[in-house]
Design a protein around this motif. Structure first.
Motif, PDB file in Angstrom:
ATOM      1  N   LEU A  67       0.846  -1.200   0.000  1.00  0.00           N
ATOM      2  CA  LEU A  67       0.000   0.000   0.000  1.00  0.00           C
ATOM      3  C   LEU A  67       0.879   1.247   0.000  1.00  0.00           C
ATOM      4  O   LEU A  67       0.525   2.267  -0.580  1.00  0.00           O
ATOM      5  N   ASP A  68       2.042   1.149   0.615  1.00  0.00           N
ATOM      6  CA  ASP A  68       3.033   2.214   0.604  1.00  0.00           C
ATOM      7  C   ASP A  68       4.086   1.852  -0.448  1.00  0.00           C
ATOM      8  O   ASP A  68       4.756   0.819  -0.337  1.00  0.00           O
ATOM      9  N   VAL A  69       4.216   2.673  -1.466  1.00  0.00           N
ATOM     10  CA  VAL A  69       5.153   2.395  -2.557  1.00  0.00           C
ATOM     11  C   VAL A  69       6.591   2.264  -2.049  1.00  0.00           C
ATOM     12  O   VAL A  69       7.414   1.578  -2.667  1.00  0.00           O
ATOM     13  N   ASN A  70       6.901   2.877  -0.912  1.00  0.00           N
ATOM     14  CA  ASN A  70       8.253   2.758  -0.343  1.00  0.00           C
ATOM     15  C   ASN A  70       8.577   1.306   0.028  1.00  0.00           C
ATOM     16  O   ASN A  70       9.739   0.902  -0.019  1.00  0.00           O
ATOM     17  N   ALA A  71       7.567   0.537   0.390  1.00  0.00           N
ATOM     18  CA  ALA A  71       7.788  -0.884   0.690  1.00  0.00           C
ATOM     19  C   ALA A  71       8.216  -1.624  -0.578  1.00  0.00           C
ATOM     20  O   ALA A  71       9.078  -2.502  -0.532  1.00  0.00           O
ATOM     21  N   ALA A  72       7.625  -1.247  -1.710  1.00  0.00           N
ATOM     22  CA  ALA A  72       7.995  -1.884  -2.982  1.00  0.00           C
ATOM     23  C   ALA A  72       9.437  -1.563  -3.345  1.00  0.00           C
ATOM     24  O   ALA A  72      10.216  -2.460  -3.694  1.00  0.00           O
ATOM     25  N   THR A  73       9.818  -0.291  -3.239  1.00  0.00           N
ATOM     26  CA  THR A  73      11.200   0.069  -3.591  1.00  0.00           C
ATOM     27  C   THR A  73      12.196  -0.559  -2.615  1.00  0.00           C
ATOM     28  O   THR A  73      13.271  -0.977  -3.031  1.00  0.00           O
ATOM     29  N   ALA A  74      11.822  -0.676  -1.346  1.00  0.00           N
ATOM     30  CA  ALA A  74      12.702  -1.307  -0.354  1.00  0.00           C
ATOM     31  C   ALA A  74      12.934  -2.784  -0.655  1.00  0.00           C
ATOM     32  O   ALA A  74      13.970  -3.340  -0.305  1.00  0.00           O
ATOM     33  N   GLU A  75      11.969  -3.413  -1.342  1.00  0.00           N
ATOM     34  CA  GLU A  75      12.100  -4.830  -1.697  1.00  0.00           C
ATOM     35  C   GLU A  75      12.684  -5.027  -3.098  1.00  0.00           C
ATOM     36  O   GLU A  75      12.653  -6.139  -3.620  1.00  0.00           O
ATOM     37  N   GLY A  76      13.185  -3.976  -3.709  1.00  0.00           N
ATOM     38  CA  GLY A  76      13.863  -4.115  -4.993  1.00  0.00           C
ATOM     39  C   GLY A  76      12.997  -3.903  -6.220  1.00  0.00           C
ATOM     40  O   GLY A  76      13.421  -4.195  -7.334  1.00  0.00           O
ATOM     41  N   TYR A  77      11.812  -3.378  -6.054  1.00  0.00           N
ATOM     42  CA  TYR A  77      10.946  -3.071  -7.199  1.00  0.00           C
ATOM     43  C   TYR A  77      11.336  -1.712  -7.768  1.00  0.00           C
ATOM     44  O   TYR A  77      11.608  -0.774  -7.013  1.00  0.00           O
ATOM     45  N   ALA A  78      11.342  -1.595  -9.095  1.00  0.00           N
ATOM     46  CA  ALA A  78      11.677  -0.338  -9.763  1.00  0.00           C
ATOM     47  C   ALA A  78      10.564   0.009 -10.759  1.00  0.00           C
ATOM     48  O   ALA A  78      10.006  -0.887 -11.410  1.00  0.00           O
TER      49      ALA A  78
END
Length: 178
Positions: A53-64
Motif C-alpha cells: 500500500l506504501d510504494v516505499n515498501a515496494a522500492t525497499a524490496e527491490g521493485y523499480a
C-alpha cells in the motif's frame, strides 16, 4: 380442480422452473466448474501483499518503476514497479508478485491497484487461475511469457484478471523528465 386451474398452475410451475434454470445457468457461466473464485483469490492477494500500500515498501524490496501503461481503447494498468529478481527466478509465489501496480493520483501520490504475476514457462497458474499467454514479439520487447493481473485493490468492470482497467488512468503520471 378444473382444467383452467390445472393449466394456470402448470404455467406458474413452468415459469418458476424457468427462473431457477436461468439463474443456475447464469451462475454456471460466471464460474465454470473447477474455476477459482475471483473474489477469494483477490482476498488472498490483498492479504499477502498489503505491505505494498506504501510504494516505499515496494522500492525497499527491490521493485523499480516503469512508465505508466495505458490501453489503446481506454483504461490503463498504471505504473508497474517490477522486481527483476522475481522475473528471473520464474517462481510463482502469491506473496512475491513480479510487478506491483500503482495508479498515479492528482496529488502526486501513487495508489496501489493491482499486482501482476509473470512466468516464462507455462501454462502457468496461481491458486487454479490460469495466466494469459503473451506471444513474441510483443509491446514489451520480451520473449513469450505468461501473466496474471489481479485487481485486488481497485475493482475492474472488465474482470478481476483483465489486463486493462477502465477505472484506472495515467492522466496524472509525471513525464520522464519531471
Amino acid at each position: 380442480m378444473d382444467m383452467k386451474s390445472n393449466f394456470r398452475n402448470g404455467l406458474v410451475m413452468a415459469g418458476a422452473m424457468l427462473a431457477v434454470c436461468t439463474t443456475f445457468a447464469q451462475a454456471h457461466q460466471e464460474a465454470p466448474a473447477g474455476a477459482p473464485d475471483a473474489s477469494l483469490l483477490a482476498e488472498k492477494v490483498r492479504a499477502a501483499n498489503s505491505r505494498f500500500l506504501d510504494v516505499n515498501a515496494a522500492t525497499a524490496e527491490g521493485y523499480a518503476p516503469i512508465p505508466c501503461a495505458s490501453g489503446i481503447t481506454g483504461g490503463a494498468m498504471g505504473i508497474h514497479y517490477v522486481n527483476g529478481g522475481y522475473l528471473k527466478d520464474d517462481k510463482i509465489d502469491i506473496a512475491r508478485p513480479e510487478a506491483v501496480m500503482y495508479e498515479p493520483m492528482a496529488d502526486g501520490t501513487l495508489k496501489l491497484v493491482a499486482v501482476e504475476y509473470i512466468a516464462s514457462k507455462g501454462p502457468a497458474s496461481l491458486e487454479g487461475q490460469l495466466f494469459n499467454f503473451n506471444s513474441a514479439p510483443n509491446r514489451y520487447g520480451l520473449g513469450e511469457f505468461y501473466e496474471l493481473h489481479v485487481w485486488a485493490w481497485k475493482g475492474n468492470p472488465t474482470g478481476t484478471f483483465a489486463d486493462m482497467n477502465p477505472k484506472v488512468s495515467c492522466e496524472h503520471a509525471m513525464a520522464p523528465s519531471q
